[in-house]
Design a protein around this motif. Structure first.
Motif, mmCIF file in Angstrom:
data_model
loop_
_atom_site.group_PDB
_atom_site.id
_atom_site.type_symbol
_atom_site.label_atom_id
_atom_site.label_comp_id
_atom_site.label_asym_id
_atom_site.label_seq_id
_atom_site.Cartn_x
_atom_site.Cartn_y
_atom_site.Cartn_z
ATOM 1 N N PHE A 157 0.888 -1.063 -0.001
ATOM 2 C CA PHE A 157 0.038 -0.016 -0.084
ATOM 3 C C PHE A 157 0.841 1.315 0.051
ATOM 4 C CE2 PHE A 157 -1.905 -3.434 2.259
ATOM 5 C CZ PHE A 157 -3.096 -3.618 1.750
ATOM 6 N N THR A 158 0.252 2.414 -0.366
ATOM 7 C CA THR A 158 0.867 3.638 -0.505
ATOM 8 C C THR A 158 -0.172 4.828 -0.301
ATOM 9 O OG1 THR A 158 2.762 5.019 -1.444
ATOM 10 C CG2 THR A 158 1.263 4.124 -3.027
ATOM 11 N N ILE A 159 0.202 5.849 0.186
ATOM 12 C CA ILE A 159 -0.460 6.874 0.416
ATOM 13 C C ILE A 159 0.092 8.064 -0.273
ATOM 14 C CG2 ILE A 159 -1.609 8.559 2.065
ATOM 15 C CD1 ILE A 159 -2.651 5.721 2.366
ATOM 16 N N THR A 160 -0.902 8.812 -1.235
ATOM 17 C CA THR A 160 -0.304 9.953 -1.763
ATOM 18 C C THR A 160 -1.171 11.257 -1.365
ATOM 19 O OG1 THR A 160 0.366 8.627 -3.839
ATOM 20 C CG2 THR A 160 -0.187 10.934 -4.180
ATOM 21 N N LYS A 161 -0.396 12.357 -1.401
ATOM 22 C CA LYS A 161 -1.364 13.465 -0.774
ATOM 23 C C LYS A 161 -1.036 14.436 -2.414
ATOM 24 C CE LYS A 161 -2.069 17.264 2.413
ATOM 25 N NZ LYS A 161 -1.533 18.111 3.252
ATOM 26 N N THR A 162 -1.955 14.772 -3.067
ATOM 27 C CA THR A 162 -2.060 15.395 -4.004
ATOM 28 C C THR A 162 -2.476 16.629 -3.832
ATOM 29 O OG1 THR A 162 -2.887 13.494 -5.447
ATOM 30 C CG2 THR A 162 -3.175 15.385 -6.422
ATOM 31 N N GLN A 163 -1.624 17.627 -4.513
ATOM 32 C CA GLN A 163 -1.612 18.884 -4.395
ATOM 33 C C GLN A 163 -2.255 19.783 -5.686
ATOM 34 O OE1 GLN A 163 2.816 18.806 -2.605
ATOM 35 N NE2 GLN A 163 1.988 20.965 -2.615
ATOM 36 N N ALA A 164 -2.937 20.881 -5.527
ATOM 37 C CA ALA A 164 -3.418 21.415 -6.572
ATOM 38 C C ALA A 164 -2.255 22.094 -7.153
ATOM 39 C CB ALA A 164 -4.866 22.465 -6.029
ATOM 40 N N ARG A 165 -1.505 22.736 -6.441
ATOM 41 C CA ARG A 165 -0.216 23.634 -6.787
ATOM 42 C C ARG A 165 0.799 23.455 -6.034
ATOM 43 N NH1 ARG A 165 -2.913 29.637 -8.141
ATOM 44 N NH2 ARG A 165 -4.302 28.945 -9.929
ATOM 45 N N LEU A 166 2.063 23.724 -6.581
ATOM 46 C CA LEU A 166 3.377 23.979 -5.955
ATOM 47 C C LEU A 166 3.363 25.521 -5.522
ATOM 48 C CD1 LEU A 166 5.885 21.404 -7.307
ATOM 49 C CD2 LEU A 166 4.761 21.334 -5.356
ATOM 50 N N ARG A 167 3.806 25.661 -4.385
ATOM 51 C CA ARG A 167 4.032 27.043 -3.981
ATOM 52 C C ARG A 167 5.627 27.453 -4.159
ATOM 53 N NH1 ARG A 167 4.626 30.231 1.140
ATOM 54 N NH2 ARG A 167 4.165 32.424 0.566
ATOM 55 N N ILE A 168 5.992 27.990 -4.996
ATOM 56 C CA ILE A 168 7.415 28.316 -5.136
ATOM 57 C C ILE A 168 7.682 29.873 -4.894
ATOM 58 C CG2 ILE A 168 9.223 28.082 -6.785
ATOM 59 C CD1 ILE A 168 7.636 26.026 -8.293
ATOM 60 N N VAL A 169 8.777 29.979 -4.311
ATOM 61 C CA VAL A 169 9.099 31.559 -3.812
ATOM 62 C C VAL A 169 10.626 31.692 -4.275
ATOM 63 C CG1 VAL A 169 9.552 33.335 -1.820
ATOM 64 C CG2 VAL A 169 7.786 31.644 -1.807
ATOM 65 N N LEU A 170 10.734 32.844 -5.455
ATOM 66 C CA LEU A 170 12.070 32.997 -5.936
ATOM 67 C C LEU A 170 12.547 34.349 -5.273
ATOM 68 C CD1 LEU A 170 10.881 32.551 -9.693
ATOM 69 C CD2 LEU A 170 11.660 30.922 -8.088
ATOM 70 N N VAL A 171 13.810 34.321 -4.765
ATOM 71 C CA VAL A 171 14.485 35.150 -3.811
ATOM 72 C C VAL A 171 15.318 36.107 -4.934
ATOM 73 C CG1 VAL A 171 15.628 36.157 -1.783
ATOM 74 C CG2 VAL A 171 14.068 34.204 -1.703
ATOM 75 N N ASP A 172 15.031 37.103 -5.378
ATOM 76 C CA ASP A 172 15.618 37.880 -6.364
ATOM 77 C C ASP A 172 16.898 38.802 -5.678
ATOM 78 O OD1 ASP A 172 16.910 39.311 -8.508
ATOM 79 O OD2 ASP A 172 14.843 39.536 -9.347
ATOM 80 N N GLY A 173 18.097 38.415 -5.914
ATOM 81 C CA GLY A 173 19.321 38.911 -5.145
ATOM 82 C C GLY A 173 19.508 40.431 -5.851
ATOM 83 N N GLU A 174 19.085 40.545 -6.940
ATOM 84 C CA GLU A 174 19.429 41.755 -8.086
ATOM 85 C C GLU A 174 18.116 41.845 -8.946
ATOM 86 O OE1 GLU A 174 23.230 43.143 -10.774
ATOM 87 O OE2 GLU A 174 22.890 41.040 -10.321
ATOM 88 N N PRO A 175 17.340 42.491 -8.191
ATOM 89 C CA PRO A 175 15.823 42.954 -8.950
ATOM 90 C C PRO A 175 15.989 43.864 -10.032
ATOM 91 C CG PRO A 175 15.759 43.685 -6.688
ATOM 92 C CD PRO A 175 16.994 42.947 -6.858
#
Length: 719
Positions: free
Chosen positions: A332-350
């Motif tokens: 058996f295995t359990i999967t938690k399906t996500q609607a989206r991935l939350r990705i944060v980009l930290v811009d060091g030189e905007p």
């Protein structure tokens, strides 16, 4: 149950041949007619004097010859002396503390001639209860829970009740390590009521579990005069087809997108496994899947695709056709399906110019996709917002040419990655390498897989992807080599100390030294990718190439925060589910496989992470049965919450190789356990056999033949 059984019982009919010497004696007795003859009158006194002695000699010779025939056929029938029968003869012995240990591990479910080893063990255990003296003390232990005996130091006043209790014991799906089990049994032995102590172990004698040395315990029991009997109820058969593993390959499962799983199947038989169909169930809906052909002794890694349309928890199972060992045919295995991935980009030189910021091309690549354009929720922040972003715990954090970090930020980064967050680090002209090495590399103990040395101005072309198994960049191997060869690099960062055991190079630049292009390091439950090039066009033209989109999206999905594997347990492990910080559970219960009613969950307090503070942990210890465990509770707001945990059989129990009795006996040091073999007799009661005594009978037979020869010669002497 008697004390002696016979392996060749039909030969006992030969005992009737023992009448032959008697018949010969009777048939060939001399019959004579009495004739009075004067000279014989003088012998009369002598004959009367010796007649009694002649009769005794002939009778002894007859008995000896009869005994020889009886002993010969008794020996050929291979009599076996076993201890449980002798127990009835010794009912008058001193009071004894008797401990009965029943092996209830997964391998005991292997069936031979329609009956499992556990069935035979249960039957034998119930029979042995009949031989416990009324004043003895009886302790019953199952190997999966040796610290919690079923019965402890009780008098057997009602054997039927104890026999029913034994019959009600279920088999488990867990692994038994005999060293730890017997150490727990030793504590029960030492606390026995009476000084005479007997331990009886009923098992299938599979090698798995006996790898640990028990000689020290054996010496201790020998010194304490503890008697050990081991009943072998296992089958000699070892062939088996086992489902060794079922796992989620894709780190992240997104709603509506296909997710890759893998089943590992082992053919431990002497024949090809071909034309076999298995069943893949998604949320209880089965689908037939044809297995590939697997050669004898071979292993197949079978890919499985499942598309989960809704976000949330889903349970999958994969089941092989049932064989003689059904316990390892389903996982058996359990999967938690996500609607989206939350990705944060930290811009060091905007920058305010389009695609001029440090992470603008990266954000564009993350936002592009075929059919799942909304799967990645991308947010761009500056390094001034890094602290607040970390508090929100995104699925993936990207540092793009960030100058430096504070010690507090580095510590929080470590905590988040250890908890599962993904981290990607892109270098650039303004990166403070000494700050990174001090706070993020930490001489190999930190997040970075290598130390930053210095930037190198060198033009080169081409990216070489290492053929890593399940790597975040494995998808790039599907591209034609010419696609990656056109990547142009103008500047890259040289690294040092890249030989960490927990780090690996995923891709290299196509220069003379094949310098690392990207490295990965596992850190706790999370992963870190270090790129030796900037994320913008300042150091390379790669961001304008279509392969850049594939690489960035695959890398993001390959290291983003995941729940894969977090809801997986092996039978026998303690179930511990930590709640979110400051969450409180009320009336938690668990629904267990094959259970009739929910059982209560214990609540522990976890204080191991001071930064996270105290948190409740839902705990359940009895996970010996494989299947789905459903946790239910109400949170602080009174809303019902539920979680699923998959418990799988222990794969070590699928190894059915047997340990020879002599080897097992030798491993006990000075203690010499009595190993008794129990075999199923079909519809008849179990036939238990122990030490064969034909060798002793053969020695006695030779001695009787020698005595008979000498005695017959002596009887036939001149008088």
């Amino acid at each position: 149950m008697s004390g002696i059984s016979f392996l060749n019982a039909p030969l006992l009919w030969g005992l009737a041949l023992a009448t032959i010497p008697i018949l010969i004696h009777l048939l060939f007795r001399r019959r004579f007619r009495r004739v009075d003859w004067a000279p014989m009158r003088y012998l009369k006194l002598s004959i009367q004097k010796n007649r009694r002695r002649y009769r005794v000699e002939q009778l002894l010779l007859l008995l000896l010859r009869t005994a020889i025939v009886l002993a010969m056929f008794f020996m050929l029938s291979r009599p076996v002396m076993h201890a449980e029968g002798l127990a009835g003869w010794l009912a008058g012995r001193s009071r004894t503390s008797q401990l009965l240990v029943i092996d209830d591990s997964l391998s005991m479910g292997f069936r031979d001639t329609g009956r499992s080893a556990f069935d035979r063990a249960s039957e034998l255990a119930r029979e042995l209860v009949n031989h416990v003296g009324p004043q003895d003390r009886f302790t019953l232990v199952v190997a999966s829970r040796p610290q919690q005996p079923v019965l402890r130091e009780v008098e057997v006043q009602n054997a039927n009740e104890i026999q029913q209790l034994i019959a009600d014991q279920p088999i488990s799906d867990s692994f038994v390590a005999w060293k730890s089990v017997l150490e727990a049994v030793d504590e029960l032995v030492n606390s026995g009521t009476f000084p005479i102590r007997e331990v009886t172990l009923i098992t299938d004698l599979r090698r798995a579990g006996w790898n640990d040395e028990v000689a020290q315990l054996g010496d201790h029991w020998a010194d304490s005069q503890v008697r050990l009997r081991i009943f072998d109820v296992g089958s000699e058969q070892t062939e088996n087809v086992a489902l060794a593993e079922l796992r989620q390959v894709d780190r992240v499962s997104l709603a509506g997108a296909p997710a890759l799983y893998e089943a590992v199947i082992r053919n431990q038989t002497s024949q090809d496994l071909s034309g076999v169909e298995a069943s893949l169930s998604v949320d209880g809906k089965p689908t037939l899947v044809r297995l590939p052909t697997i050669i004898p002794g071979g292993t197949a890694q079978m890919p499985l695709l499942a598309t989960l349309q809704e976000s949330g928890l889903h349970h999958l199972s994969f089941k092989l056709p049932q064989d003689d060992f059904a316990g390892d045919d389903e996982r058996f295995t359990i999967t938690k399906t996500q609607a989206r991935l939350r990705i944060v980009l930290v811009d060091g030189e905007p920058s305010s110019e389009p695609l001029a910021g440090e992470v603008d091309f990266l954000a564009l690549a993350m936002s592009l996709g075929v059919g799942d354009a909304d799967a990645f929720q991308v947010e761009i922040v500056t390094d001034a917002d890094l602290t607040s972003v970390l508090a929100a715990a995104p699925d993936l954090l990207v540092l793009g040419n960030v100058v430096s970090l504070s010690a507090a930020q580095a510590d929080e980064l470590e905590r988040q990655v250890r908890a599962g967050m993904g981290l990607m680090v892109f270098v650039g002209d303004q990166v403070d390498s000494s700050n990174y090495n001090q706070l993020l590399y930490k001489s190999g103990a930190g997040l970075l897989p290598a130390a930053l040395d210095l930037p190198i101005d060198e033009e080169l072309s081409g990216l070489i992807v290492e053929p890593a198994i399940d790597g975040p960049l494995t998808a790039l191997l599907q591209l034609r080599p010419a696609v990656l060869e056109r990547i142009r690099i103008r500047k890259w960062y040289q690294l040092s100390a890249t030989e960490q055991t927990d780090a690996r190079v995923l891709a290299r630049w196509n220069n003379a030294g094949t310098a690392p292009a990207v490295l990965e390091k596992k850190f706790g439950a999370g992963s870190v990718l270090l790129w030796t090039v900037s994320a913008d066009r300042q150091w390379s033209d790669w961001p304008t190439d279509p392969s850049y989109v594939l690489a960035m999206r695959e890398a993001a999905a390959g290291i983003a925060r995941t729940d894969a594997g977090l809801r997986q347990l092996t039978a026998g492990e303690t179930l511990r589910y930590p709640l979110a910080k400051r969450d409180v559970a009320t009336a938690p219960t668990v629904e267990i496989p094959h259970g009739t009613a929910p059982e209560p969950l214990a609540i522990d307090i976890d204080r191991s992470d001071p930064a996270a503070g105290e948190r409740q942990v839902l705990t359940y210890t009895d996970t010996r049965r494989a299947g789905l465990y459903r946790l239910n509770w109400k949170d602080a707001k009174g809303q019902a919450q539920t979680e699923l945990i998959a418990v799988n059989p222990d794969a070590r129990e699928s190894e059915l190789e047997r340990i020879p009795a002599d080897q097992l006996r030798a491993s006990w040091g000075r203690l010499q356990p009595e190993i008794i073999v129990g075999k199923s007799g079909g519809d008849s009661p179990i036939a238990v056999r122990g030490r064969e005594i034909w060798r002793s009978l053969a020695s006695g037979l030779l001695a009787m033949l020698l005595v008979e020869t000498c005695f017959a010669t002596w009887c036939g002497r001149q008088r």
